[in-house]
Enzyme design. Structure first.
Site, mmCIF file in Angstrom:
data_model
loop_
_atom_site.group_PDB
_atom_site.id
_atom_site.type_symbol
_atom_site.label_atom_id
_atom_site.label_comp_id
_atom_site.label_asym_id
_atom_site.label_seq_id
_atom_site.Cartn_x
_atom_site.Cartn_y
_atom_site.Cartn_z
ATOM 1 N N ASP A 213 0.813 -1.218 0.000
ATOM 2 C CA ASP A 213 0.000 0.000 0.000
ATOM 3 C C ASP A 213 0.845 1.266 0.000
ATOM 4 O OD1 ASP A 213 1.075 -0.243 2.510
ATOM 5 O OD2 ASP A 213 -0.787 0.143 3.596
ATOM 6 N N CYS B 3 5.133 -0.463 2.367
ATOM 7 C CA CYS B 3 5.703 -1.807 2.529
ATOM 8 C C CYS B 3 7.068 -1.794 3.205
ATOM 9 C CB CYS B 3 5.759 -2.548 1.196
ATOM 10 S SG CYS B 3 6.849 -1.831 -0.045
ATOM 11 N N HIS C 116 8.801 -3.701 -4.195
ATOM 12 C CA HIS C 116 8.194 -4.138 -2.935
ATOM 13 C C HIS C 116 9.252 -4.664 -1.969
ATOM 14 C CE1 HIS C 116 4.744 -5.317 -0.515
ATOM 15 N NE2 HIS C 116 5.242 -6.526 -0.359
#
Length: 220
Positions: A89, A92, A198
């Site tokens: 979101d 991370c 990520h």
């Protein structure tokens, strides 16, 4: 008043929260960092590089991102590692760091707040790595959902006296280390880094937590 004195004054105003934080952190670190040190021994044969702090780079296109993810997955399998997957979101990096520090990704707001304090009060340590107006950068980093970068990783290492180890999807640099600039590290934090996409929290396959600790109201 010096930057260090101002930082100390603000920190003392939240002494009760800090006392709670350190109590829980100490309990968790005794158990969690034994696991993390074992990861360091397991991967000691890998050549690591030191991090040069920088802001986020360009997000790779879908083809390169897919290849990067496959490369990272292969490395996880090769070294017997597993990811505790955190929500993608925009928080991370801070979620993964919160899991490593407090065994709970939901503490990400607290970690972000402490990192922004570090960046603000020790500006001279970080401003040369930020290619924009520094106050604007701090304004962005205060926002929930703003992606963390390698500058925030360095600030995290400095604030929490932690050595941060990244198992990456980079083709040439499998392992990156971030160490505190002015302190000896008292703990190790292990993250996986799917390049520019990520972060997740990293564990040995046999040590992956099965549940998340209930969050504490005083961190929010």
């Amino acid at each position: 008043m010096s930057e260090q004195q101002e930082y100390a004054r603000e920190s003392s105003s939240s002494s009760q929260d800090r006392e709670h934080e350190m109590t829980i952190a100490q309990i968790l670190s005794d158990e969690n960092h034994k696991v993390n040190r074992s990861l360091g021994k397991r991967l000691s044969h890998l050549n690591s590089i030191k991090l040069t702090p920088r802001v986020n780079g360009k997000i790779p296109d879908i083809n390169n991102a897919t290849l990067d993810h496959e490369r990272l997955s292969e490395r996880l399998a090769t070294y017997g590692l597993a990811e505790l997957r955190v929500e993608g979101d925009g928080n991370c990096q801070f979620r993964a760091l919160a899991d490593q520090l407090f065994r709970n990704p939901d503490y990400h707001k607290h970690v972000r707040k402490e990192v922004v304090k570090q960046l603000k009060h020790f500006q001279k340590l970080y401003e040369s790595y930020v290619p924009m107006d520094y106050k604007t950068y701090l304004k962005y980093m205060k926002r929930s959902g703003e992606w963390g970068d390698h500058v925030t990783l360095q600030a995290t290492a400095d604030r929490f006296a932690a050595k941060i180890c990244l198992l990456t999807s980079f083709k040439d640099n499998c392992l990156i280390e971030i160490v505190p600039k002015e302190k000896s590290p008292s703990k190790e934090l292990w993250l996986s880094f799917w390049s520019e996409v990520h972060y997740n929290s990293l564990y040995g396959t046999d040590d992956l937590p099965g549940r998340i600790t209930k969050r504490k109201h005083w961190l929010f």
